[in-house]
Design a protein around this motif. Structure first.
Motif, mmCIF file in Angstrom:
data_model
loop_
_atom_site.group_PDB
_atom_site.id
_atom_site.type_symbol
_atom_site.label_atom_id
_atom_site.label_comp_id
_atom_site.label_asym_id
_atom_site.label_seq_id
_atom_site.Cartn_x
_atom_site.Cartn_y
_atom_site.Cartn_z
ATOM 1 N N VAL A 122 42.021 25.038 -62.819
ATOM 2 C CA VAL A 122 42.689 26.352 -62.339
ATOM 3 C C VAL A 122 42.431 27.308 -63.053
ATOM 4 N N THR A 123 42.558 27.322 -64.616
ATOM 5 C CA THR A 123 42.129 28.520 -65.493
ATOM 6 C C THR A 123 40.588 28.865 -65.320
ATOM 7 N N LYS A 124 39.785 27.766 -65.282
ATOM 8 C CA LYS A 124 38.288 27.846 -65.128
ATOM 9 C C LYS A 124 38.020 28.884 -63.752
ATOM 10 N N GLU A 125 38.378 28.359 -62.704
ATOM 11 C CA GLU A 125 38.529 28.990 -61.512
ATOM 12 C C GLU A 125 38.909 30.698 -61.626
ATOM 13 N N ARG A 126 39.948 30.903 -62.418
ATOM 14 C CA ARG A 126 40.439 32.411 -62.636
ATOM 15 C C ARG A 126 39.350 32.972 -63.359
ATOM 16 N N HIS A 127 39.081 32.118 -64.332
ATOM 17 C CA HIS A 127 37.776 32.903 -65.455
ATOM 18 C C HIS A 127 36.791 33.247 -64.776
ATOM 19 N N ASN A 128 36.171 32.413 -63.602
ATOM 20 C CA ASN A 128 34.910 32.721 -62.807
ATOM 21 C C ASN A 128 35.133 34.034 -62.135
ATOM 22 N N ILE A 129 36.425 33.906 -61.239
ATOM 23 C CA ILE A 129 36.726 35.196 -60.609
ATOM 24 C C ILE A 129 36.741 36.608 -61.315
ATOM 25 N N CYS A 130 37.268 36.427 -62.449
ATOM 26 C CA CYS A 130 37.488 37.634 -63.578
ATOM 27 C C CYS A 130 36.173 37.849 -64.048
ATOM 28 N N THR A 131 35.332 36.994 -64.406
ATOM 29 C CA THR A 131 33.924 37.230 -64.874
ATOM 30 C C THR A 131 33.124 38.223 -63.882
ATOM 31 N N ARG A 132 33.242 37.705 -62.511
ATOM 32 C CA ARG A 132 32.479 38.452 -61.434
ATOM 33 C C ARG A 132 33.110 39.923 -61.622
ATOM 34 N N VAL A 156 48.115 51.299 -64.662
ATOM 35 C CA VAL A 156 47.755 49.970 -64.460
ATOM 36 C C VAL A 156 47.866 49.497 -63.035
ATOM 37 N N LEU A 157 46.923 49.033 -62.634
ATOM 38 C CA LEU A 157 46.638 48.200 -61.216
ATOM 39 C C LEU A 157 46.355 46.803 -61.245
ATOM 40 N N SER A 158 47.072 45.875 -60.550
ATOM 41 C CA SER A 158 46.400 44.342 -60.841
ATOM 42 C C SER A 158 45.773 44.159 -59.508
ATOM 43 N N LEU A 159 44.532 43.748 -59.645
ATOM 44 C CA LEU A 159 43.419 43.401 -58.219
ATOM 45 C C LEU A 159 43.916 42.158 -57.675
ATOM 46 N N PRO A 160 43.606 41.892 -56.599
ATOM 47 C CA PRO A 160 43.897 40.620 -56.093
ATOM 48 C C PRO A 160 43.271 39.326 -56.937
ATOM 49 N N LEU A 161 43.888 38.500 -57.048
ATOM 50 C CA LEU A 161 43.279 37.351 -58.127
ATOM 51 C C LEU A 161 44.152 36.154 -57.725
ATOM 52 N N TYR A 162 43.593 34.927 -57.298
ATOM 53 C CA TYR A 162 44.383 33.840 -57.130
ATOM 54 C C TYR A 162 43.432 32.569 -56.977
ATOM 55 N N ASN A 163 44.131 31.480 -57.152
ATOM 56 C CA ASN A 163 43.138 30.319 -56.880
ATOM 57 C C ASN A 163 42.946 30.004 -55.500
ATOM 58 N N GLY A 164 41.585 29.898 -55.275
ATOM 59 C CA GLY A 164 41.349 29.664 -53.730
ATOM 60 C C GLY A 164 40.725 30.845 -53.006
ATOM 61 N N MET A 165 40.539 32.084 -54.067
ATOM 62 C CA MET A 165 39.820 33.145 -53.447
ATOM 63 C C MET A 165 38.477 32.831 -53.308
ATOM 64 N N GLU A 222 34.335 33.666 -52.091
ATOM 65 C CA GLU A 222 33.360 34.596 -52.436
ATOM 66 C C GLU A 222 33.256 35.685 -51.490
ATOM 67 N N GLU A 223 33.493 35.629 -50.395
ATOM 68 C CA GLU A 223 33.526 36.761 -49.415
ATOM 69 C C GLU A 223 34.699 37.716 -49.607
ATOM 70 N N GLU A 224 35.845 37.188 -50.029
ATOM 71 C CA GLU A 224 36.940 38.218 -50.113
ATOM 72 C C GLU A 224 36.706 38.823 -51.554
ATOM 73 N N LEU A 225 36.107 38.041 -52.696
ATOM 74 C CA LEU A 225 35.908 39.002 -53.787
ATOM 75 C C LEU A 225 34.834 39.799 -53.612
ATOM 76 N N ASP A 226 33.708 39.706 -52.893
ATOM 77 C CA ASP A 226 32.290 40.474 -52.802
ATOM 78 C C ASP A 226 33.020 41.632 -51.980
ATOM 79 N N TYR A 227 33.863 41.543 -51.203
ATOM 80 C CA TYR A 227 34.423 42.709 -50.241
ATOM 81 C C TYR A 227 35.362 43.621 -51.432
ATOM 82 N N VAL A 228 36.389 42.836 -52.139
ATOM 83 C CA VAL A 228 37.138 43.800 -53.166
ATOM 84 C C VAL A 228 36.165 44.673 -53.978
ATOM 85 N N ILE A 229 35.066 43.739 -54.545
ATOM 86 C CA ILE A 229 34.198 44.543 -55.745
ATOM 87 C C ILE A 229 33.601 45.734 -54.765
#
Ligand SMILES: *Cc1c(COP(=O)(O)O)cnc(C)c1O
Length: 366
Positions: free
Chosen positions: A248-258, A339-348, A350-357
């Motif tokens: 779970v933590t690894k996945e969050r790391h990967n999202i946040c690293t992107r 401060v503003l928290s960006l969308p972040l959740y397990n199961g996010m 790549e398309e969702e992440l691409d879109y937000v970025i």
């Protein structure tokens, strides 16, 4: 594409079968409060964190106020805490009648260790360290200050399950670590839940007694306690999730690293991680001066964000009685405005992440 700040359903489907099997197992067991799921979880979570004891409780706020209660910290005492925290941290102090003394945060959004000593008075009894947004605070420095001034240390680990300083987990540095298992936390149940961790046999025993009406033995009540028990079914769900917490933590790391590598917009300030500590990325919190404009822009594109937290505790109506005027904690107040928290959740995806970025990178301040 509609993107929510959090999607608890996605975290559920990742281990759906295991959760459903556990629910049925507990339902059929005929035992629902303080049974083998709770005692097994307590052992497993103690082993996971490296603490000697874990005691399951009803929620994270209970963990905090019970921690101060068993430490004997209350009326006429002061507790040092960072200004930019969730209000529950502060309520953990004030429920016992103690007074919070706020310290400004550093660039990592945790307590600025260089500003602690100037706030210590003869009334100071403890430091409440919040590992905000999942990042471990500078615990060795804080423990040295506490030792020098003979202060207790309580850690608010509600957002930081598994975060470390130099390989040692949060919740094991101070006298007591307080955890929440609210569904949105990194280790989340499907309802309320909490726990304390401690290496102190006596404190663990006191919390155990306190959570169950002040009794160790049924109908023999030693102190005026409370009812703050972790449910069997929630403990069961936590036992399902705990072995997956690394993934779970690894996945969050990967999202946040992107996010860290690919977000490129000069109007936003990205979060940073302090040397020697880790973050478990409970939130990915940027800072932005024209925050409302960015929120509106993202909303128009169906990206929903949230603010952790728009009103710092010292300016909350609930804490008017502390008489801390606006302007007293300029960094805390600036963070609350930016401060503003960006969308972040397990199961996010790549398309969702691409879109937000992409959307954030295309944002222009008018
Ligand atoms: C969630 C949270 C709490 C309170 O936990 P509950 O289980 O909701 O009572 C306390 N402190 C912090 C920093 C939190 O994020």
């Amino acid at each position: 594409m509609k993107i929510m700040p959090n999607r608890l359903d996605r975290g559920f489907v990742q281990y759906q079968e295991e959760f459903e099997n556990k629910a049925i197992e507990v339902l059929r067991s005929g035992w629902y409060v303080l049974g083998k799921e709770v005692s097994s979880f307590e052992q497993e979570f103690a082993d996971y964190t490296g603490a000697k004891h874990c005691v399951g409780l009803g929620n994270g706020l209970d963990a905090l106020w019970i921690a101060f209660r068993v430490l004997g910290i209350g009326k006429d005492d002061e507790v040092i805490v960072q200004g930019n925290t969730y209000i529950a941290s502060v309520m953990g102090i004030t429920i016992n009648g103690a007074t919070p003394v706020f310290v400004e945060p550093n660039i990592y959004r945790n307590i600025d260790v260089d500003k602690i000593e100037e706030k210590i008075t003869e009334k100071t009894k403890a430091i409440l360290v919040v590992h905000l947004y999942g990042q471990c605070s500078e615990m060795s420095t804080i423990m040295a200050i506490a030792k020098k001034h003979n202060l207790r240390v309580v850690e608010d680990c509600a957002q930081s399950h598994g975060a470390m300083e130099n390989g040692k987990q949060c919740g094991t540095f101070g006298d007591i670590g307080c955890f929440s298992f609210y569904p949105s936390k990194n280790l989340g149940a499907f309802g309320d839940g909490g726990a304390i961790t401690t290496n102190d046999d006596d404190l663990a025993k006191k919390v155990k007694i306190f959570r169950n009406y002040g009794s160790e033995e049924r109908y023999y009540n030693m102190v005026v306690g409370t009812n703050s028990r972790l449910d069997e079914i929630q403990a069961g769900f936590l036992r399902v999730r705990l072995p997956h917490l690394g993934e779970v933590t690894k996945e969050r790391h990967n999202i946040c690293t992107r996010y860290l590598n690919e977000l490129k917009n000069e109007n936003i300030v990205l979060p940073e991680v302090c040397d020697g500590v880790t973050t478990v990325w409970h939130q990915f919190v940027i800072r932005v001066k024209n925050r409302q404009a960015l929120i509106d822009y993202l909303n128009e594109r169906e990206i929903v964000t949230i603010i952790h937290y728009p009103i710092p505790p010292h300016l909350a109506e609930a804490y008017k009685y502390l008489n801390i005027p606006k302007g007293s904690l300029p960094i805390t107040e600036k963070y609350a405005d930016e401060v503003l928290s960006l969308p972040l959740y397990n199961g996010m995806t790549e398309e969702e992440l691409d879109y937000v970025i992409n959307m954030i990178n295309n944002w222009e301040v008018k």
